[in-house]
Design a protein around this motif. Structure first.
Motif, PDB file in Angstrom:
ATOM      1  N   GLY A 168       0.807  -1.216   0.000  1.00  0.00           N
ATOM      2  CA  GLY A 168       0.000   0.000   0.000  1.00  0.00           C
ATOM      3  C   GLY A 168       0.837   1.261   0.000  1.00  0.00           C
ATOM      4  O   GLY A 168       2.072   1.223   0.074  1.00  0.00           O
ATOM      5  N   THR A 169       0.137   2.386  -0.080  1.00  0.00           N
ATOM      6  CA  THR A 169       0.818   3.670  -0.229  1.00  0.00           C
ATOM      7  C   THR A 169       0.406   4.659   0.868  1.00  0.00           C
ATOM      8  O   THR A 169       0.348   5.862   0.632  1.00  0.00           O
ATOM      9  N   GLY A 170       0.124   4.146   2.076  1.00  0.00           N
ATOM     10  CA  GLY A 170      -0.212   5.011   3.205  1.00  0.00           C
ATOM     11  C   GLY A 170       1.038   5.626   3.813  1.00  0.00           C
ATOM     12  O   GLY A 170       2.134   5.578   3.241  1.00  0.00           O
ATOM     13  N   THR A 190       2.979  -2.291  -3.522  1.00  0.00           N
ATOM     14  CA  THR A 190       1.650  -2.616  -4.042  1.00  0.00           C
ATOM     15  C   THR A 190       0.700  -1.465  -3.762  1.00  0.00           C
ATOM     16  O   THR A 190       0.924  -0.666  -2.859  1.00  0.00           O
ATOM     17  N   SER A 191      -0.386  -1.393  -4.561  1.00  0.00           N
ATOM     18  CA  SER A 191      -1.439  -0.409  -4.297  1.00  0.00           C
ATOM     19  C   SER A 191      -2.708  -0.867  -4.997  1.00  0.00           C
ATOM     20  O   SER A 191      -2.664  -1.667  -5.931  1.00  0.00           O
ATOM     21  N   SER A 192      -3.825  -0.321  -4.552  1.00  0.00           N
ATOM     22  CA  SER A 192      -5.098  -0.573  -5.237  1.00  0.00           C
ATOM     23  C   SER A 192      -5.261   0.352  -6.437  1.00  0.00           C
ATOM     24  O   SER A 192      -6.221   0.223  -7.192  1.00  0.00           O
ATOM     25  N   ASN A 210      -0.405  -3.775  -8.808  1.00  0.00           N
ATOM     26  CA  ASN A 210      -1.754  -3.393  -8.401  1.00  0.00           C
ATOM     27  C   ASN A 210      -2.401  -4.634  -7.755  1.00  0.00           C
ATOM     28  O   ASN A 210      -2.674  -5.626  -8.429  1.00  0.00           O
ATOM     29  N   TYR A 211      -2.637  -4.554  -6.426  1.00  0.00           N
ATOM     30  CA  TYR A 211      -3.105  -5.752  -5.710  1.00  0.00           C
ATOM     31  C   TYR A 211      -4.588  -6.059  -5.961  1.00  0.00           C
ATOM     32  O   TYR A 211      -5.065  -7.131  -5.588  1.00  0.00           O
ATOM     33  N   VAL A 212      -5.301  -5.123  -6.616  1.00  0.00           N
ATOM     34  CA  VAL A 212      -6.693  -5.404  -6.987  1.00  0.00           C
ATOM     35  C   VAL A 212      -6.708  -6.158  -8.321  1.00  0.00           C
ATOM     36  O   VAL A 212      -7.359  -7.190  -8.469  1.00  0.00           O
ATOM     37  N   MET A 285       6.528  -1.805  17.500  1.00  0.00           N
ATOM     38  CA  MET A 285       5.695  -0.633  17.820  1.00  0.00           C
ATOM     39  C   MET A 285       6.526   0.653  17.734  1.00  0.00           C
ATOM     40  O   MET A 285       7.301   0.956  18.637  1.00  0.00           O
ATOM     41  N   VAL A 286       6.404   1.318  16.618  1.00  0.00           N
ATOM     42  CA  VAL A 286       7.067   2.600  16.332  1.00  0.00           C
ATOM     43  C   VAL A 286       8.562   2.480  16.664  1.00  0.00           C
ATOM     44  O   VAL A 286       9.257   1.678  16.023  1.00  0.00           O
ATOM     45  N   GLY A 287       9.072   3.229  17.651  1.00  0.00           N
ATOM     46  CA  GLY A 287      10.506   3.142  17.935  1.00  0.00           C
ATOM     47  C   GLY A 287      10.913   4.132  19.007  1.00  0.00           C
ATOM     48  O   GLY A 287      10.082   4.889  19.528  1.00  0.00           O
TER      49      GLY A 287
HETATM   50  N1  LIG Z   1       3.200  -1.232  14.782  1.00  0.00           N
HETATM   51  C1  LIG Z   1       3.556   0.028  14.598  1.00  0.00           C
HETATM   52  O1  LIG Z   1       4.584   0.485  15.074  1.00  0.00           O
HETATM   53  C2  LIG Z   1       2.714   0.906  13.734  1.00  0.00           C
HETATM   54  C3  LIG Z   1       3.102   2.240  13.495  1.00  0.00           C
HETATM   55  C4  LIG Z   1       2.372   2.984  12.571  1.00  0.00           C
HETATM   56  C5  LIG Z   1       1.250   2.411  11.955  1.00  0.00           C
HETATM   57  N2  LIG Z   1       0.889   1.147  12.276  1.00  0.00           N
HETATM   58  C6  LIG Z   1      -0.226   0.480  11.597  1.00  0.00           C
HETATM   59  O2  LIG Z   1       0.184   0.268  10.252  1.00  0.00           O
HETATM   60  C7  LIG Z   1      -0.928   0.381   9.374  1.00  0.00           C
HETATM   61  C8  LIG Z   1      -0.615   1.459   8.351  1.00  0.00           C
HETATM   62  O3  LIG Z   1      -0.529   2.714   8.990  1.00  0.00           O
HETATM   63  P1  LIG Z   1      -0.547   4.047   8.147  1.00  0.00           P
HETATM   64  O4  LIG Z   1      -0.575   5.178   9.102  1.00  0.00           O
HETATM   65  O5  LIG Z   1       0.499   3.974   7.105  1.00  0.00           O
HETATM   66  O6  LIG Z   1      -1.990   3.888   7.472  1.00  0.00           O
HETATM   67  P2  LIG Z   1      -2.638   4.669   6.298  1.00  0.00           P
HETATM   68  O7  LIG Z   1      -1.812   5.835   5.905  1.00  0.00           O
HETATM   69  O8  LIG Z   1      -4.042   4.925   6.709  1.00  0.00           O
HETATM   70  O9  LIG Z   1      -2.613   3.565   5.134  1.00  0.00           O
HETATM   71  C9  LIG Z   1      -3.635   3.575   4.210  1.00  0.00           C
HETATM   72  C10 LIG Z   1      -3.284   2.672   3.044  1.00  0.00           C
HETATM   73  O10 LIG Z   1      -3.297   1.308   3.403  1.00  0.00           O
HETATM   74  C11 LIG Z   1      -3.318   0.585   2.174  1.00  0.00           C
HETATM   75  N3  LIG Z   1      -4.065  -0.665   2.228  1.00  0.00           N
HETATM   76  C12 LIG Z   1      -5.316  -0.874   2.628  1.00  0.00           C
HETATM   77  N4  LIG Z   1      -5.648  -2.165   2.388  1.00  0.00           N
HETATM   78  C13 LIG Z   1      -4.583  -2.751   1.810  1.00  0.00           C
HETATM   79  C14 LIG Z   1      -4.304  -4.053   1.301  1.00  0.00           C
HETATM   80  N5  LIG Z   1      -5.222  -5.020   1.278  1.00  0.00           N
HETATM   81  N6  LIG Z   1      -3.072  -4.292   0.780  1.00  0.00           N
HETATM   82  C15 LIG Z   1      -2.146  -3.331   0.756  1.00  0.00           C
HETATM   83  N7  LIG Z   1      -2.357  -2.078   1.196  1.00  0.00           N
HETATM   84  C16 LIG Z   1      -3.553  -1.801   1.723  1.00  0.00           C
HETATM   85  C17 LIG Z   1      -3.991   1.494   1.139  1.00  0.00           C
HETATM   86  O11 LIG Z   1      -3.048   1.708   0.090  1.00  0.00           O
HETATM   87  P3  LIG Z   1      -3.524   1.935  -1.428  1.00  0.00           P
HETATM   88  O12 LIG Z   1      -4.464   3.114  -1.378  1.00  0.00           O
HETATM   89  O13 LIG Z   1      -2.254   2.228  -2.146  1.00  0.00           O
HETATM   90  O14 LIG Z   1      -4.203   0.688  -1.903  1.00  0.00           O
HETATM   91  C18 LIG Z   1      -4.299   2.743   1.945  1.00  0.00           C
HETATM   92  O15 LIG Z   1      -4.160   3.937   1.186  1.00  0.00           O
HETATM   93  C19 LIG Z   1      -2.134   0.688  10.273  1.00  0.00           C
HETATM   94  O16 LIG Z   1      -2.770  -0.518  10.575  1.00  0.00           O
HETATM   95  C20 LIG Z   1      -1.508   1.282  11.518  1.00  0.00           C
HETATM   96  O17 LIG Z   1      -2.296   1.116  12.658  1.00  0.00           O
HETATM   97  C21 LIG Z   1       1.594   0.399  13.154  1.00  0.00           C
END
Ligand SMILES: NC(=O)c1ccc[n+]([C@@H]2O[C@H](COP(=O)([O-])OP(=O)(O)OC[C@H]3O[C@@H](n4cnc5c(N)ncnc54)[C@H](OP(=O)(O)O)[C@@H]3O)[C@@H](O)[C@H]2O)c1
Length: 337
Positions: A168-170, A190-192, A210-212, A285-287
């Motif tokens: 994904g691209t978050g 990957t991205s949708s 593209n994972y879709v 968890m983060v760092g």
């Molecule tokens: N453990 C830790 O330390 C930690 C720290 C930060 C975040 N997190 C977790 O990590 C995750 C991502 O955080 P974020 O802040 O980056 O989230 P975000 O910015 O909200 O990520 C959104 C993106 O997730 C992607 N996504 C959704 N479903 C997907 C799938 N089936 N396959 C691949 N990509 C998919 C989509 O990408 P596309 O639009 O490109 O499809 C979407 O745009 C969350 O669950 C968050 O809680 C954990």
């Protein structure tokens, strides 16, 4: 001072602008005039009641922010008036291994967060912002940036030349892509959305899927790596993607388990695929503050500019949350100052 409050479990709709009294400073505390705050998926989880905070608890939301030191307690030594600083995600995890007491507090999840004009915090929670970044860019570092850094280079232990699959691209994923590119890693992302994949290629992604359109994307990852699989996966999908991520990983490789953004299929992971593949599932968890400082040095050396999908005015914070919930390319930031 102006701030927002959010009621845990009552959705984004509960966000309200409020007036709050300025806090008194303790001897080791610093007043930061915040300029920018960034949204993470965690903040949406708090709003939806999925983050272990009692439903109904009122918080000043957001963990991430950047601003200027405007006042210091009598014993403060780490920063001085006028410094540009970043608020760390775990104010008590300064260095070393993760431990319960180090992750016993986080901003915006009990202690007041950064969606406010000011933050009063212990000096230990702050690091000096990288030279050359705007406040908005610096505000994206503490959670998403440090998570990507830890996943790639600390928990993941990657060396230059290694390969990484990014889902994904978050916020975390685009940070990981930028760090991978700057560190000489091979990145498959990957991205949708094909449009987002084109933007990822412009940022230096080696290959895109593209994972879709390619639901069996793990096969494509194997094909791209001559059947071997990648050294590391940054797993942000969770239950919906875990089995495929494990399959896409090489013999002896690592899946760093970061999040759960994908719709859950609920498929259990068979222990045999980890044993037979000698693969490691590594949660994180983060760092620490030290990781944040290492990342800041890397940003200054490489000139990385974090990707902000959109910046919103303070008055438009609810719209910023809704944008983040839809899935941004990189980060969504709120202009606080
Ligand atoms: N453990 C830790 O330390 C930690 C720290 C930060 C975040 N997190 C977790 O990590 C995750 C991502 O955080 P974020 O802040 O980056 O989230 P975000 O910015 O909200 O990520 C959104 C993106 O997730 C992607 N996504 C959704 N479903 C997907 C799938 N089936 N396959 C691949 N990509 C998919 C989509 O990408 P596309 O639009 O490109 O499809 C979407 O745009 C969350 O669950 C968050 O809680 C954990």
């Amino acid at each position: 001072m102006n701030a927002y409050e959010l009621v845990a479990g009552k959705s984004i709709d509960s966000l309200r602008q409020v007036e709050r009294p300025a806090k008194e400073l303790g001897a080791h505390e610093v007043r930061v005039k915040l300029s920018a705050a960034a949204i993470n998926f965690r903040d949406l989880m708090i709003a939806d009641g999925n983050y272990g905070i009692p439903a109904g608890q009122v918080v000043v939301p957001l963990s991430d922010g950047a601003g200027e030191v405007v006042e210091m307690g009598s014993e403060v030594v780490r920063v001085k008036k006028g410094d540009h600083v970043i608020v760390g995600f775990w104010p008590r995890w300064l260095d070393g291994q993760i431990a319960p007491e180090k992750i016993s507090a986080q901003f915006g999840a009990g202690p007041d967060g950064t969606l406010a004009e000011q933050l009063v915090t212990d000096e230990n929670a702050l690091t000096i912002a990288p030279a050359g970044l705007s406040f908005a860019e610096a505000a994206t570092i503490a959670c998403a940036g440090v998570t990507a850094w830890n996943a790639l280079f600390v928990r993941g232990g990657l060396k230059p030349g290694a390969s990484v699959l990014i889902l994904g691209t978050g916020g975390v994923s685009i940070w990981a892509l930028q760090l991978a590119q700057a560190a000489g890693l091979r990145s498959i992302i990957t991205s949708s959305s094909d449009e987002k994949l084109a933007r990822a290629r412009a940022l230096g992604a080696s290959e895109t899927i593209n994972y879709v359109k390619t639901p069996e994307w793990q096969d494509e990852v194997k094909r791209l790596t001559n059947g071997r699989g990648v050294d590391l996966v940054i797993e942000v999908g969770g239950k919906g993607t875990m089995k495929r991520s494990i399959e896409a990983t090489r013999l002896g490789g690592t899946i760093v388990v970061v999040g759960g953004r994908a719709a859950a299929e609920g498929a259990a992971v068979e222990p045999g695929v980890l044993i037979g593949g000698a693969k490691t599932l590594a949660g994180m968890m983060v760092g620490s503050r030290q990781m944040q400082e290492d990342l800041i040095s890397f940003i200054e050396t490489t000139g990385i500019r974090p990707v902000i999908d959109r910046s919103y005015a303070f008055a438009d914070a609810p719209a910023a949350f809704r944008h983040a919930a839809k899935g941004a390319f990189g980060k969504v930031v709120i202009d606080v100052g």
